[in-house]
Design a protein around this motif. Structure first.
Motif, PDB file in Angstrom:
ATOM      1  N   LYS A 124       0.834  -1.211   0.000  1.00  0.00           N
ATOM      2  CA  LYS A 124       0.000   0.000   0.000  1.00  0.00           C
ATOM      3  C   LYS A 124       0.867   1.259   0.000  1.00  0.00           C
ATOM      4  CE  LYS A 124      -4.195   1.550   2.251  1.00  0.00           C
ATOM      5  NZ  LYS A 124      -5.138   0.884   1.381  1.00  0.00           N
ATOM      6  N   SER A 165      -5.553  -4.153   0.236  1.00  0.00           N
ATOM      7  CA  SER A 165      -6.894  -3.607   0.473  1.00  0.00           C
ATOM      8  C   SER A 165      -7.113  -3.360   1.960  1.00  0.00           C
ATOM      9  CB  SER A 165      -7.977  -4.552  -0.063  1.00  0.00           C
ATOM     10  OG  SER A 165      -8.235  -5.593   0.865  1.00  0.00           O
ATOM     11  N   ASN A 166      -7.929  -2.377   2.264  1.00  0.00           N
ATOM     12  CA  ASN A 166      -8.196  -2.047   3.662  1.00  0.00           C
ATOM     13  C   ASN A 166      -8.825  -3.222   4.412  1.00  0.00           C
ATOM     14  OD1 ASN A 166      -7.149   0.517   3.357  1.00  0.00           O
ATOM     15  ND2 ASN A 166      -9.121   1.409   2.825  1.00  0.00           N
ATOM     16  N   TRP A 167      -9.671  -3.999   3.728  1.00  0.00           N
ATOM     17  CA  TRP A 167     -10.308  -5.157   4.367  1.00  0.00           C
ATOM     18  C   TRP A 167      -9.283  -6.199   4.777  1.00  0.00           C
ATOM     19  CZ3 TRP A 167     -14.988  -5.502   6.298  1.00  0.00           C
ATOM     20  CH2 TRP A 167     -15.963  -4.616   5.844  1.00  0.00           C
ATOM     21  N   GLY A 215      -7.148  -4.855   7.577  1.00  0.00           N
ATOM     22  CA  GLY A 215      -7.896  -4.852   8.835  1.00  0.00           C
ATOM     23  C   GLY A 215      -8.028  -6.242   9.449  1.00  0.00           C
TER      24      GLY A 215
END
Length: 174
Positions: free
Chosen positions: A33, A51-53, A56
């Motif tokens: 990222k 990806s943020n998902w 996380g």
């Protein structure tokens, strides 16, 4: 990133995923990222790790694994569940060997009656994983050499544990 560096990075990351799958996924996703890892176009499918998902979920898994790994019998249960998860996550033989070495060594540590050896060993794994992952991002060739040494050490540990178990289980002739 040239082909040799790419293979070295993949080997190092897959080995480290055998120890700390969620932490490695988290750091790799963040490195992608933030542009620390520049993958060639044919590997752009791996952008999903950034990806943020995924970041996380990997962060939550990292936190859970950090604490689960510090408690002897919770650690054994965690490793039992992850005997299926880690090899899928890394998808390389080095990962499976590292996990077998880790689980075998940790089973011996977990059998000790005092809680401190488990905390020390687990913290050492945390530090080694973070340090080697940083090295894999900064210098993939050096990390691959260290990963190879660790795979060989893990294989030796698995074989040594197997011999020890055989000696304990098999009756001695009189």
């Amino acid at each position: 990133m040239n082909a040799v560096e790419l293979v070295a990075l993949a080997a190092s990351v897959s080995l480290l995923a055998g120890w700390r799958l969620y932490f490695v996924t988290l750091v790799t996703g963040l490195a992608m990222k933030w542009g620390w890892i520049d993958l060639p176009d044919q590997l752009r499918a791996l952008d999903v790790l950034a990806s943020n998902w995924v970041i996380g979920i990997a962060g939550a898994g990292t936190l859970a694994e950090f604490f689960a790994d510090k408690i002897a019998w919770v650690d054994s249960a965690w490793d039992a569940v992850h005997s299926f998860v880690r090899p899928l996550g890394g998808a390389l033989l080095s990962l499976a060997i590292a996990h077998a070495g880790k689980a075998g060594a940790r089973a011996m540590v977990n059998a000790s009656p005092e809680p401190f050896s488990n905390i020390v060993v687990s913290t050492g794994e945390d530090i080694a994983t973070g340090g080697l992952l940083a090295l894999a991002i900064a210098n993939p060739i050096a990390a691959a050499l260290i990963a190879l040494i660790l795979v060989l050490l893990s294989l030796w540990l698995v074989l040594a544990a197997r011999r020890l178990v055989r000696r304990v289980i098999e009756p001695r002739p009189r």
